[in-house]
Design an enzyme around this catalytic site. Structure first.
Site, short mmCIF file in Angstrom:
data_model
loop_
_atom_site.label_atom_id
_atom_site.label_comp_id
_atom_site.label_asym_id
_atom_site.label_seq_id
_atom_site.Cartn_x
_atom_site.Cartn_y
_atom_site.Cartn_z
N SER A 182 0.82 -1.21 0.00
CA SER A 182 0.00 0.00 0.00
C SER A 182 0.86 1.27 0.00
CB SER A 182 -0.96 -0.05 1.19
OG SER A 182 -2.09 0.70 0.91
N HIS A 325 -7.61 -5.70 0.19
CA HIS A 325 -6.37 -4.95 0.41
C HIS A 325 -5.61 -5.53 1.60
CE1 HIS A 325 -4.10 -1.24 -0.12
NE2 HIS A 325 -4.19 -0.98 1.17
C1 GCU Z 1 -5.19 4.90 2.04
C2 GCU Z 1 -4.64 5.68 0.87
C3 GCU Z 1 -3.92 4.76 -0.12
C4 GCU Z 1 -2.90 3.93 0.59
C5 GCU Z 1 -3.56 3.19 1.73
C6 GCU Z 1 -2.62 2.38 2.62
O1 GCU Z 1 -6.24 4.07 1.62
O2 GCU Z 1 -5.72 6.36 0.28
O3 GCU Z 1 -3.29 5.53 -1.12
O4 GCU Z 1 -2.27 3.05 -0.31
O5 GCU Z 1 -4.18 4.12 2.59
O6 GCU Z 1 -1.44 2.68 2.70
O7 GCU Z 1 -3.12 1.46 3.29
#
Ligand code: GCU
Length: 343
Positions: A182, A325
């Site tokens: 992420s 995710h």
């Molecule tokens: C949020 C953000 C993302 C990122 C994510 C994370 O959702 O909007 O861009 O990748 O956090 O790091 O879990």
């Protein structure tokens, strides 16, 4: 795939020009490399994972022109090995080993060592630039519009872990990959772009401003990310909010600039915010840059990936797994398969 026709392409540029463009406009320039990196062993467990590994708690001390900075690192290495082992540098969300994002025993069983840095040990994940490395680099907590944000600082630390890994005789210095999930997947790609010593940079579900193309992104956009997380980037990046179509680059430049080493992009089907389609298309668009340098780029069918598929032939690799995710054991299995195929 129509979007591919609308993208600017980095093919006529040198890698140095791409790096400069992305640093100047998106991530900001990082602090310079240290004069020295010295590891202090703070603790050691020789019988970690049923005796299969040694776990060390380290503190890395860096001496820099801008000031000294120290941070903790965990290091797990298989006890039984006939030759130097391959290694992951994992930029993680927690200072735990093992961790739900880091199945350490499985990595050891697969013959890999793993060095872990907890991102908040480098600097807080917010707009405060007075703590940790930020406080050393930006003494009054203020940046210019092209100095890096937190992603750049986390990437700087990952490179210092690489400096240390290069000194370890039990690790094969040519077989070290950087991995993050992420926001830390964005960080892994930036680290890979800036540090040619890596074997592979691995982006897990990095999405917007990571692997995913910003143009026609169905999930997070630059306007949305910059509204909530402006401190991840340099201040100049703000001007691209809702201006994606006119951008002189897109995120495939970041994938392309991981040349001359390999790069791996992973998506999760249920991770719409990260836009799996655009993560995949970014690999497609970056392929020609690798091919121009004489490397196989992204070897893929002429369509979007389906769930469960992986494309492991090229120097750009990709998989799309089921689920949401997360940095799961399934992702790690794909990474290990890919690395074992090419190491
Ligand atoms: C949020 C953000 C993302 C990122 C994510 C994370 O959702 O909007 O861009 O990748 O956090 O790091 O879990």
């Amino acid at each position: 795939m129509e979007i591919l026709k609308k993208l600017p392409m980095p093919d006529g540029m040198t890698k140095a020009e791409i790096v400069d463009l992305l640093l100047h406009e998106e991530y900001g320039y990082l602090p310079e490399a240290p004069q020295s990196v010295v590891a202090e062993v703070v603790g050691e467990e020789k019988n970690f994972c049923a005796g299969k590994a040694t776990l060390r708690h380290l503190k890395l001390h860096t001496k820099n022109s801008f000031g000294d900075f120290s941070f903790p690192v965990f290091y797990a290495c298989p006890n039984e090995k006939n030759e130097p082992v391959p290694c992951f540098i994992h930029i993680n969300f927690r200072n735990l080993v093992p961790d739900r994002y880091q199945p350490t025993e499985e990595l050891i069983d697969a013959g890999f060592a793993v060095l872990t840095v907890f991102y908040k040990d480098i600097s807080s994940d917010d707009g405060d630039f007075t703590n940790g490395l930020a406080g050393v680099v930006y003494p009054n907590g203020k940046r210019t519009d092209t100095q890096c944000g937190k992603i750049g600082l986390w990437a700087w630390a990952a490179m210092r872990v690489m400096d240390y890994a290069q000194t370890l005789p039990e690790i094969d210095g040519g077989k070290i990959s950087v991995v993050g999930h992420s926001r830390l997947g964005k960080t892994a790609l930036l680290t890979g772009m800036l540090d040619e010593r890596f074997f592979c940079a691995i982006s897990n579900d990095s999405g917007c401003s990571g692997a995913a193309l910003s143009r026609e992104n169905d999930g997070e956009t630059i306007a949305k990310i910059y509204e909530v997380f402006p401190f991840w980037f340099c201040e100049r990046y703000a001007k691209y909010a809702n201006q994606e179509d006119g951008m002189p680059f897109d995120q495939h430049y970041l994938i392309a600039a991981n040349y001359p080493h390999r790069v791996y992009v992973a998506s999760a089907e249920g991770d719409a915010w990260a836009c799996p389609k655009n993560e995949y298309l970014s690999c497609v668009a970056a392929s020609s840059f690798y091919e121009k340098q004489g490397k196989p780029g992204f070897v893929h069918p002429p369509r979007i990936a389906e769930v469960g598929e992986c494309f492991h032939e090229g120097w750009i690799a990709y998989h799309k797994r089921a689920g949401t995710h997360y940095l799961s054991r399934d992702d790690w299995k794909f990474y290990i398969d890919y690395l074992n195929q090419h190491l």
